[in-house]
Design an enzyme around this catalytic site. Structure first.
Site, PDB file in Angstrom:
ATOM      1  N   ASP B 898       8.977  34.795   4.250  1.00 48.33           N
ATOM      2  CA  ASP B 898       8.620  36.019   3.639  1.00 48.33           C
ATOM      3  C   ASP B 898       7.132  35.748   3.807  1.00 48.33           C
ATOM      4  OD1 ASP B 898      10.421  37.689   3.231  1.00 48.33           O
ATOM      5  OD2 ASP B 898      10.153  37.856   1.167  1.00 48.33           O
ATOM      6  N   LYS B 967       2.533  43.137 -10.568  1.00 42.68           N
ATOM      7  CA  LYS B 967       2.936  42.811  -9.333  1.00 42.68           C
ATOM      8  C   LYS B 967       2.861  44.005  -8.553  1.00 42.68           C
ATOM      9  CE  LYS B 967       6.602  41.205  -6.331  1.00 42.68           C
ATOM     10  NZ  LYS B 967       7.804  40.367  -5.961  1.00 42.68           N
ATOM     11  N   ASP B1126       7.122  42.159   7.310  1.00 44.31           N
ATOM     12  CA  ASP B1126       6.626  41.165   7.325  1.00 44.31           C
ATOM     13  C   ASP B1126       7.477  39.711   6.942  1.00 44.31           C
ATOM     14  OD1 ASP B1126       7.114  41.882   4.608  1.00 44.31           O
ATOM     15  OD2 ASP B1126       5.134  41.191   3.805  1.00 44.31           O
TER      16      ASP B1126
END
Lengths: 429, 1171
Positions: B898, B967, B1126
């Site tokens: 990741d 986050k 991604d």
């Protein structure tokens, strides 16, 4: 909170003022009565409906009561107050223009007088509390008090106007209560923070010591003010929902609205069957629920707007040159054995479904809900078989619903299920 | 999981310290003068920033903006020497003077150039308005500052600017400012007529087609709207019929209309002559001569025209009548993509080891034919996983009832459709109104009815909006039509032929090729040029036609599908009642037409629990490797039409842009899509079985397996009779409960159905090997085409998928599996890789237990962040460690790597932001950095400070600020989340914290979002500046009436499709529909959207570029590679290689002068008229 110490000491929950004290004031305020009758004033609105009370009756009435009180007056010491000064128009205008939210204000004393007058004729004797929405600099507030209103509650959403209003509150002996609250943010649908000016109606009413009342009781509260322009429509819908469900402010009885709305919205509100463009569920339901009265029309220009954000007057195919002071009094006989607040949502749904397309045949709609039932119902109603939904009067819809509700066939209908999915008023109490 | 530390560290380290940029030098030599002492200089953050800033200023001064305009006023005041200006304005002046001075002098320098155009002529009304507004603004400002008499000097400056603004306004968008409505009408009418004609021709109703064209032609106002393509449609028809007379007439009409015949027109003429036996060479020569006069050549004819059936042969025959030796040349020259990023990839092929598939040629061909027949059928019916449940007598009864009803409905609908078609056919349409009739004759009535009945079983119990349902039906018809069209054009044989040869490239038992799939296909197609073109000239139907057709079908369904009311309960009186209702729901005072199933139908469907599912064929993964994308118009499925770039329906600006591209420019993009599409997959069967067992039991919300409706909360019924006993508040509460439960039920239903589709498709494919063809969104992010079941899905679907190809673990493979497992758990985020590995080794018992007793053991896996993938990984590890030699264990398991907050990584690299880069692991460090914790820490510092100052909310928040709270906001801030959205996110998180006082949630979220924004600002300085620059540029571009466009470093053109909303009314029998169209390129751009979306879209276009580069280079290294944006996947064996490629490509990408080129592009595109 910049309240004066006297205010702080006073409990928020209080009893209605003693029967004597307001009368004491009245005598001192006879000036105001004089000024109303003799002052320059504005030309009396001729375009208003003819069935409203004759304007001349109010001053007489007041004078009479003033005389009546003067007897008692001798046995009591004089109050501290005098006729309330409305302030300079110039200054009030400036203060209104400083307001950061986009609003219109009643600044013109003559206009305030006129509104007060329409709230009459028996301001001194009326037991109904007057809720004034967003008074701003308080021109109407003072005019109401000067006219002898016994209990004015100002609901002001903008903090900047509060100190002055609170100062006035301290000056008086209970005729005025100031609450930091926006009437149009009562019982919001969202789950945002419940801080003033947003508020639950039960808190507001409990704090004011107003308790739930029967539907058929006299009007407990008269609301006066102006719809915020941008949310006019949705506010009217919201009020309509809570009215039929007897939630929110209508838990406390038949609250009477005396609000300025735009002319176009008024025309839609009052559209008659047959006007296929404008006769919609919105108007039909309001007409069904309330006795609607046009009190006065006033050109947009007579109101002061907060300057930074110039409020454009909404365009419309309908004439829209004025703001209309409209009185909406819930009908005493709205609810009956067959129409109750618990099934009224289905009625609302039914009318909305029918009037979504005004050129549809009513019988088709009815058949959809319960096959083959349409002709029978229409016959019972004494209506033509080919009547269009846009030709049915509000009261006929109500009757129709009462028939539908009684009929066994409709118990299987999806119409009842549907009500749930269309509610958006989770947050309303 | 943030492994990017290892992924990117070394490279960025390199990037920041390695002085001689020799390797990259050649790429941007044009932009950085060599003579500069730059060679010796260390490339520092500041340098790029300088360039950037200069560019920003240049751009800003070129596009003179109102901001500056306002500033100018402030500067003037002190110059005029008046003391009248207030202290407030003085402050502003001193703060802004320097900057303003700079921009003004620049702006001033450019005035005067580009003048001389007539200002009044092309100035549009809204431009005038804009200028007027500016003037009033200026005036107001002057008033405020108390300036009465302006000094001459500043006065002229203002005027200059004003004039420049005017010039700019004029030159910026000469096309757009013209009357839009006319252009739109042209395009709309042309497309509408074209599709109508094609439809008529397809169903053989040539008269109708001819009549329509003629009526349009005869009305001058309509004739002006026609284009040559429409006449060509008819010419082709007459060519097929061999009617030279008619062709001649058409040519006359074309001339009458003032149009010029194009290649297709001549092609039709020649075809007709080819069909005519003994056609005189004189005639043919005349045509050829005329072609030459029109500047068209015969070679182009064969290169550019799209041929159907035997058209090509006929044209050739005609030409060969006069030129017996003529043969169209075959173009075999391959162009290569010009981007420096992929130069190596295309030129240095000697070392490339393109992967082969583990299939023989025979197998691949057999798979192809299965895929072909599936697509030809256009739908596929599969068993759902619920078929495993035992059938109760009641279920059997209901299924039987439903089946019988379907036959009844089918019959009724066929009859109704036939009847309504007859009525439609008999109505002579009003002159120019296009009826739906031809669209209703494309197939048999029963095919339409099949589509209708199919949509019935997909209808959720709560109904569907008419618009959605109509769109779905219309699209199905169109899809089916396209597939029929292809077989009608006889291209299937040719396709099979080429595919069978193409399969050699991929098969393991044929020779090695040193070409890419696209190149191979292209070559094969060129070699087999005879016969029909593979490229269908498919025209997407106008959205209005799709919706209108759908509405028409829905209307039939509502009117003609009936059921007996006593079917379920004989106690009811028997009446024939409709199955579907049309009614309205009201959403925030908007009324939305809805189609709802009658409760009886819902009941029947629920009780029958039918176990077959019918899907359109493209919903299934492909059974053979997809057709490689060879151009923007051709690739992916065999027959099903697929867009290279998925767009909002009806938006064509992307397509136009792609068509304009040079062929070679798109190669890299196409090749990377082909690479992703060629990865073969299969099902992880043990895992699928476990999931199905839970799914068919009671589901599990915790494990993300949606429970069946039987687990849904019961909706409290509330009785009229009881109502007296409830108080008002109780009733309100009850009502709220009912609404809540109802909502929950319908949510559960849709989740359940979604999962049912996914799991059932997986189950259907359990023994298969399959492929996901890929396409991309308008920013270049790639997606698998099958909508439900693909590797982009949830944890559940990801866990079910493994690579079809197995590779040995090799020396490091087991290590990667273990690390991958720890990453999936979400634990040990702050540990190094070694630390994670060590942790995995300490919990081997749990891992093995999970693998052996997933449902009855300690259930360690169930607490992981991604439980199902973790379980799959546990099983893989267990199998590996128990094998004889783990290094030789054949693993099919994809290991993920990741990015850690990938958007910020790109920003940090763009801005050469050292602190930012450190926090997103672009710089080596002992332990992985965690940007979220970093921000949380920073926010906590702010909070402590405020708390000390006595801020109430800061005190309340003590002990509540965690990584989790911030986050999502940090992650999305790069993608342009606003304070408003950020607050909502934080509010959600805070509400999840049980002991956080609810009454403070609003204040706390409000406070926190501010702190998050300011701490990000502190950590990512460059990011902020780049974002601001992008936003401001987009704002100005949009204001000038243009849409923001750019080109990715790989050459993919991108355009933002955000425009002001246009409402289109569609008349329908059942109800009128108003469509809100927000992508109409003829409308003015939506400034707010253009502006807000540019930074995130730009970053997405960069991350997609990086992914594509990685895909390409992994391909030439022989790796299996797939991506979820991604997050990159490969075999455990090849993780290290992939990481290396990934790092290298990240560095290579950011070594490009990306911002510089963007700036150049924007200047050239939007400001070239200025200087």
């Amino acid at each position: 909170y910049g309240k004066c110490s006297a205010c702080k000491a006073r409990p928020t929950l209080k009893q209605p003022a003693s029967p004597c004290s307001p009368r004491v004031l009245l005598q001192r305020r006879t000036f105001s009565l004089d000024s109303l009758s003799s002052g320059p004033g504005r030309p009396q609105p001729q375009q208003a409906r003819t069935d409203r009370a004759s304007p001349s009756s109010a001053p007489t009435h007041r004078n009479l009561s003033a005389v009546a009180v003067s007897v008692q007056d001798q046995s009591r010491p004089l109050g501290r107050y005098d006729f309330l000064d409305l302030g300079e128009v110039e200054e009030n205008t400036q203060r209104a223009q400083l307001c950061r939210t986009i609003r219109r204000f009643i600044i013109d004393p003559a206009l305030a007088k006129l509104v007060t007058h329409h709230l009459g004729p028996d301001l001194e004797d009326s037991k109904a509390a007057i809720f004034e929405c967003n008074p701003g600099p308080g021109v109407l507030t003072r005019t109401l008090l000067n006219a002898g209103a016994q209990r004015v509650v100002t609901l002001e959403g903008d903090k900047s106007f509060l100190p002055d209003l609170q100062a006035l509150e301290c000056l008086l002996d209970g005729q005025l209560e100031v609450v930091h609250c926006d009437f149009f943010k009562l019982d919001p649908m969202g789950r945002g923070s419940m801080r003033p000016p947003a508020m639950y109606s039960d808190k507001l009413f409990t704090d004011l010591g107003i308790s739930e009342a029967n539907w058929t009781d006299e009007v407990p509260v008269k609301v006066v003010g102006m719809f915020p322009q941008r949310i006019e429509r949705s506010q009217l819908w919201k009020l309509l929902y809570v009215l039929f469900d007897r939630l929110s402010i209508y838990r406390y009885g038949r609250v009477e609205l005396n609000l300025f709305i735009s002319e176009k919205e008024y025309l839609k509100l009052m559209a008659k069957p047959g006007d296929m463009l404008n006769y919609r569920a919105f108007g039909a339901l309001w007409q069904m629920a309330c006795h609607i009265e046009l009190l006065h029309k006033e050109p947009w220009a007579s109101f002061v707007t907060s300057s930074k954000n110039k409020l454009a007057i909404p365009k419309s195919r309908l004439p829209n040159d004025n703001l209309c002071l409209v009185r909406m009094t819930p009908r005493k006989d709205l609810f009956s054995s067959s129409l109750t607040p618990s099934n009224a949502a289905t009625l609302v749904m039914m009318v909305k479904q029918c009037l979504a397309k005004r050129k549809a045949r009513l019988v088709d709609r009815l058949n959809m809900w319960s096959p083959d039932s349409g002709p029978k119902l229409l016959k019972e109603m004494g209506m033509q078989e080919d009547v269009l939904t846009g030709h049915v009067y509000p009261m006929e819809y109500k009757q129709l619903f009462e028939l539908v509700d009684k009929s066994q066939e409709f118990t299987q209908s999806w119409l009842y299920e549907e009500v749930l999915e269309n509610t958006q008023k989770e947050g309303w109490i | 999981p943030c492994l990017v530390r290892t992924v990117y560290i070394n490279s960025l380290n390199h990037l920041l310290t390695d002085p001689p940029w020799t390797s990259q030098r050649r790429h941007f030599s044009a932009l950085i003068p060599k003579k500069e002492h730059g060679k010796k200089r260390v490339w520092e953050q500041s340098q790029l920033l300088d360039v950037l800033e200069a560019r920003i200023q240049q751009l800003q001064s070129d596009i003179v903006l109102d901001v500056q305009h306002a500033k100018v006023q402030f500067v003037k005041a002190p110059k005029s020497g008046r003391g009248a200006s207030s202290g407030k304005s003085h402050k502003k002046i001193s703060g802004e003077r320097t900057e303003v001075g700079k921009t003004i002098s620049k702006g001033g320098g450019q005035t005067g150039k580009g003048g001389g155009k007539d200002a009044s002529a092309s100035k549009s009304r809204w431009m005038e308005k804009l200028i007027q507004e500016k003037k009033t603004k200026t005036k107001k400002l002057n008033l405020k500052l108390g300036i009465e008499d302006k000094p001459v000097k500043t006065h002229t400056m203002v005027e200059k600017l004003e004039r420049k603004l005017n010039q700019w306004a004029m030159s910026a968008s000469p096309v757009l400012v013209q009357d839009n409505s006319e252009a739109r009408m042209h395009e709309g009418v042309q497309l509408g007529v074209h599709c109508y004609l094609e439809a008529c021709v397809f169903c053989g109703d040539i008269d109708r087609a001819q009549r329509l064209l003629l009526t349009h032609h005869r009305m001058i106002s309509r004739r002006n709207l026609l284009n040559i393509g429409l006449y060509n449609v008819m010419m082709r028809v007459w060519a097929k019929k061999g009617s030279l007379n008619q062709i001649g007439r058409m040519f006359i009409l074309v001339e009458e209309a003032g149009l010029k015949p194009n290649l297709t027109s001549y092609c039709a003429a020649l075809e007709c002559m080819g069909r005519t036996p003994n056609c005189s060479p004189k005639v043919i020569n005349r045509v050829l001569r005329q072609m030459k006069e029109d500047g068209l050549c015969v070679e182009e004819l064969f290169r550019l025209c799209v041929f159907r059936q035997d058209e090509r042969d006929m044209v050739l025959r005609a030409i060969q009548t006069v030129e017996p030796d003529f043969q169209p040349s075959i173009n075999t020259v391959l162009h290569t993509c010009s981007s420096p990023l992929v130069k190596d990839f295309y030129t240095e092929r000697a070392d490339a080891k393109y992967p082969k598939l583990a299939f023989s040629l025979e197998e691949l061909r057999e798979r192809f034919s299965r895929q072909l027949s599936m697509e030809q059928a256009s739908t596929i019916t599969i068993h759902s996983v619920e078929a495993m449940k035992p059938v109760t007598p009641h279920m059997a009864k209901m299924r039987d009832l439903l089946a019988k009803q379907r036959i009844v409905w089918h019959k009724a609908l066929v009859g109704a459709l036939r009847e309504s078609n007859m009525i439609l056919a008999s109505i002579t349409p009003k002159a120019v109104r296009l009826s739906l009739y031809p669209y209703l004759c494309l197939m048999d009535q029963k095919d339409y009815v099949d589509i209708m009945i199919q949509s019935l079983s997909n209808l959720p119990p709560s109904g569907e909006s008419l618009h959605m349902l109509a769109k779905e039906l219309g699209n199905r018809v169109h899809n089916k039509f396209c597939i029929r069209m292809k077989s009608h054009n006889q291209m299937v044989d040719k396709l099979s032929h080429i595919y069978n040869e193409y399969a050699e490239l991929l098969a393991k038992d044929s020779k090695e090729f040193d070409v890419l799939p696209r190149e191979r296909w292209w070559k094969l197609e060129a070699e087999h040029s005879s016969g029909p073109s593979l490229l269908g000239d498919k025209t997407q139907w106008p959205h209005t036609v799709v919706v209108e057709l759908g509405t028409y079908l829905v209307d039939l369904m509502v009117k003609h599908m009936k059921v007996n009311s006593d079917i379920l309960n004989p106690a009811y009186e028997r009446k024939l009642i409709p199955v579907l209702y049309h009614m309205y729901t009201f959403r925030s005072n908007k009324q939305v037409g809805f189609i709802k199933p009658h409760p009886i139908l819902t009941q029947m469907q629920q009780d029958a629990m039918e176990t077959t599912l019918t899907f359109d064929s493209y919903v299934m993964p492909m059974l053979c490797p997809p057709v490689p994308w060879t151009s923007a118009k051709f690739g992916a499925y065999l027959l099903t039409p697929t867009m290279l770039m998925r767009t909002v329906v009806g938006a064509n600006q992307h397509e136009i842009l792609l068509e304009k591209c040079q062929d070679a420019d798109l190669h890299a993009v196409l090749d990377s899509l082909n690479q992703l599409g060629n990865v073969a997959w299969r099902i992880n069967q043990p895992l699928l079985d476990i999931i199905i067992s839970i799914f068919n039991d009671k589901g599990s919300e915790k494990l993300d397996v949606p429970p069946p409706n039987s687990e849904a909360p019961k909706i409290p019924r509330y009785n009229q009779q009881d109502s007296a006993t409830y108080s008002l508040a109780e009733k309100a509460h009850l009502k709220r409960e009912m609404v809540k439960n109802k909502k929950k039920c319908s949510e559960m239903h849709s989740l359940r159905m979604d999962a049912l589709y996914k799991v059932s498709i997986a189950n259907h494919m359990r023994d298969e090997v399959f492929w996901f063809p890929h396409n991309m969104d308008f920013r270049g992010r790639t997606y698998p085409c099958p909508p439900y079941f693909n590797h982009l899905g949830s944890d559940v679907t990801r866990a079910i998928l493994v690579f079809a190809e197995g590779k040995p673990l090799g020396p490091g493979g087991l290590k990667w599996l273990k690390i991958h497992l720890v990453n999936l758990t979400g634990l040990k985020k702050r540990s190094s890789l070694a630390g994670r590995l060590e942790y995995a080794n300490t919990i081997m018992d749990d891992i093995l237990d999970s693998a052996d007793n997933p449902l009855n053991g300690k259930k360690w896996w169930q607490n992981a962040d991604e439980p199902w993938q973790a379980l799959a990984c546990c099983m893989e590890i267990a199998n590996a460690v128990r094998s004889l030699d783990p290094t030789h264990f054949i693993s099919h398991f994809p290991v993920h790597q990741d990015g850690s907050c990938n958007g910020l990584q790109h920003y940090a690299a763009l801005g050469r932001d050292v602190i930012g880069a450190t926090s997103v692991n672009l710089i080596p460090s002992e332990v992985p950095q965690d940007v979220y914790s970093g921000v949380a820490q920073q926010v906590e510092e702010f909070r402590a400070r405020d708390s000390e100052k006595g801020l109430k909310i800061a005190q309340v928040l003590e002990g509540f600020i965690s990584r989790k709270v911030v986050k999502q906001t940090v992650m999305t801030v790069v993608y342009g989340v606003t304070r408003y959205g950020g607050r909502l996110q934080i509010e959600k998180r805070l509400k999840e914290v049980d002991d956080f006082p609810k009454e403070y949630v609003w204040d706390a979220s409000h406070y926190l979002v501010q702190q998050v924004f300011s701490s990000l600002k502190e950590m990512f300085t460059g990011t902020r500046e780049i974002q601001d620059w992008l936003t401001e540029s987009a704002r100005l571009i949009a204001k000038s009436g243009n849409t923001v466009e750019w080109v990715t470093p790989l050459g993919l053109p991108i355009i933002q499709p955000y425009h002001r909303t246009r409402t289109q009314m569609l008349k329908g029998t059942i109800q009128d529909l108003s469509l809100q169209i927000t992508h109409d390129s003829k409308q003015k751009p939506d400034t707010v959207k253009q502006k807000n979306a540019f930074p995130p879209n730009f970053i997405h276009s960069l991350d997609s570029t990086h992914m594509m580069l990685t895909a390409l280079y992994c391909y030439s290294a022989g790796l299996t590679f797939v991506s979820v944006h991604d997050c990159f996947w490969t075999h455990a064996l090849t993780v290290d290689t992939m990481n290396k490629v990934c790092r290298e490509q990240f560095v290579a990408l950011h070594s490009q002068p990306i911002l510089q080129e963007l700036s150049n592009f924007l200047l050239q595109k939007y400001c070239s008229g200025l200087s």
